[in-house]
Design a protein around this motif. Structure first.
Motif, PDB file in Angstrom:
ATOM      1  N   GLU A   1      60.706  44.187  19.379  1.00  0.00           N
ATOM      2  CA  GLU A   1      59.767  43.176  19.866  1.00  0.00           C
ATOM      3  C   GLU A   1      59.244  43.571  21.246  1.00  0.00           C
ATOM      4  O   GLU A   1      60.037  43.968  22.103  1.00  0.00           O
ATOM      5  CB  GLU A   1      60.477  41.833  20.031  1.00  0.00           C
TER       6      GLU A   1
ATOM      7  N   LYS B   1      68.134  35.745  27.440  1.00  0.00           N
ATOM      8  CA  LYS B   1      66.909  35.923  26.674  1.00  0.00           C
ATOM      9  C   LYS B   1      66.421  34.591  26.134  1.00  0.00           C
ATOM     10  O   LYS B   1      67.221  33.701  25.816  1.00  0.00           O
ATOM     11  CB  LYS B   1      67.119  36.901  25.513  1.00  0.00           C
ATOM     12  N   ALA B   2      65.114  34.489  26.035  1.00  0.00           N
ATOM     13  CA  ALA B   2      64.492  33.404  25.288  1.00  0.00           C
ATOM     14  C   ALA B   2      63.926  34.035  24.027  1.00  0.00           C
ATOM     15  O   ALA B   2      63.477  35.188  24.044  1.00  0.00           O
ATOM     16  CB  ALA B   2      63.386  32.758  26.113  1.00  0.00           C
TER      17      ALA B   2
ATOM     18  N   GLY C   1      59.421  37.692  22.218  1.00  0.00           N
ATOM     19  CA  GLY C   1      58.474  38.592  21.567  1.00  0.00           C
ATOM     20  C   GLY C   1      57.051  38.027  21.622  1.00  0.00           C
ATOM     21  O   GLY C   1      56.822  36.876  21.274  1.00  0.00           O
TER      22      GLY C   1
ATOM     23  N   GLU D   1      58.107  42.636  24.856  1.00  0.00           N
ATOM     24  CA  GLU D   1      58.393  41.478  25.710  1.00  0.00           C
ATOM     25  C   GLU D   1      58.077  41.790  27.174  1.00  0.00           C
ATOM     26  O   GLU D   1      58.000  42.949  27.578  1.00  0.00           O
ATOM     27  CB  GLU D   1      59.870  41.081  25.575  1.00  0.00           C
TER      28      GLU D   1
ATOM     29  N   ILE E   1      66.179  43.341  18.014  1.00  0.00           N
ATOM     30  CA  ILE E   1      66.931  42.235  17.425  1.00  0.00           C
ATOM     31  C   ILE E   1      67.544  42.704  16.119  1.00  0.00           C
ATOM     32  O   ILE E   1      67.018  43.607  15.443  1.00  0.00           O
ATOM     33  CB  ILE E   1      66.058  40.980  17.197  1.00  0.00           C
TER      34      ILE E   1
END
Ligand code: OOG
Ligand code: MG
Length: 262
Positions: free
Chosen positions: A107, A62-63, A234, A109, A142
């Protein structure tokens, strides 16, 4: 590196236990202000090693903090990267137990699935799109292990960038079937829109986040493996959720994906 191997192992154990016991902690840089970036990623690596030791599999990466909305919300200025293990994956429409988490937020994404590995340095949007098999909507849950979701960048890197659960689904599309910059998203909680945006909120183009991840890993002699799912970050601010909430992400042309908090 400013921390000893023993301190890195001890902080990894502490954060891992916080996650497993759904207990929060003050951010670790309060106690170790000299911690540097290498220390932070070394702690994250040590947490990953603990997961692997328990039989987990890495299924993706993940970023995070890739949009201005997220950076502003968290008061930080640089993207961060983390890993996703199998136990984080929730099936489409599935349940997330809030008792296993501290203070979850969701979030919206765009998730990428690669057909070829990607390796930096020099990775760019074009290379990402060429290596991408398909993209699809994803909701990341998260759950910072830090008290009141308050952290600095090094603390959040050590804490595997707050990773806890995610779901991907909807209608997968080839990257040439849409313009990821203008694709619109609506995040709904219990049927009400709570956040909206477009792909370009993430670094101008969500593929730029994947390129940054490949370049970050390349600097450490690693690559993004083919087949991994990668969350690009996000698009909007994260939204707090509680038991009973139903969350649905609609992405233009890509259908929807949802999960429930129980
Ligand atoms: C850090 C993780 C942020 C994103 O998509 O921006 C993240 C946090 O805000 O807790 O995953
Ligand atoms: Mg995220």
């Amino acid at each position: 590196m400013n921390l000893s191997a023993a301190t890195i192992a001890q902080l990894a154990e502490h954060l891992d236990n916080c996650q497993r016991n759904a207990q929060d902690t003050p951010k670790i840089t309060d106690q170790y202000p000299d911690m540097d970036w290498d220390d932070a990623y070394a702690i994250q690596d040590a947490i990953l090693a603990r997961h692997l030791g328990r039989g987990a599999r890495v299924i993706g990466l993940k970023a995070g903090l890739t949009s201005h909305a997220k950076m502003k919300q968290m008061g930080v200025e640089t993207p961060v990267f983390g890993f996703l293990v199998d136990e984080y994956s929730v099936s489409e429409g599935g349940e997330v137990k809030v008792s296993e988490l501290i203070h979850p937020k969701v979030e919206p994404e765009i998730a990428f699935v690669l057909k070829h590995a990607l390796r930096g340095p020099g990775c760019h949007i074009g290379a990402v799109l060429a290596a991408t098999d398909f993209v699809m909507p994803g909701i990341e849950v998260i759950d910072s292990r830090y008290r009141d979701f308050k952290f600095d960048l090094k603390s959040v890197v050590a804490d595997n960038t707050s990773a806890s659960r995610f779901v991907v689904g909807g209608q997968p599309l080839r990257p040439n079937q849409l313009d990821l910059r203008t694709v619109g998203i609506v995040l709904e909680k219990n049927g009400e829109p709570v956040a909206l945006g477009a792909g370009a909120a993430v670094l101008g183009h969500p593929a730029a986040a994947i390129a940054m991840l490949a370049n970050h890993l390349g600097a450490r002699g690693q690559e993004i493996p083919a087949g991994s799912v990668i969350l690009s970050g996000g698009i909007t601010e994260a939204v707090a959720v509680a038991a009973g909430d139903n969350v649905c992400l609609r992405v233009q042309g890509m259908g929807s994906v949802s999960l429930r908090f129980v």
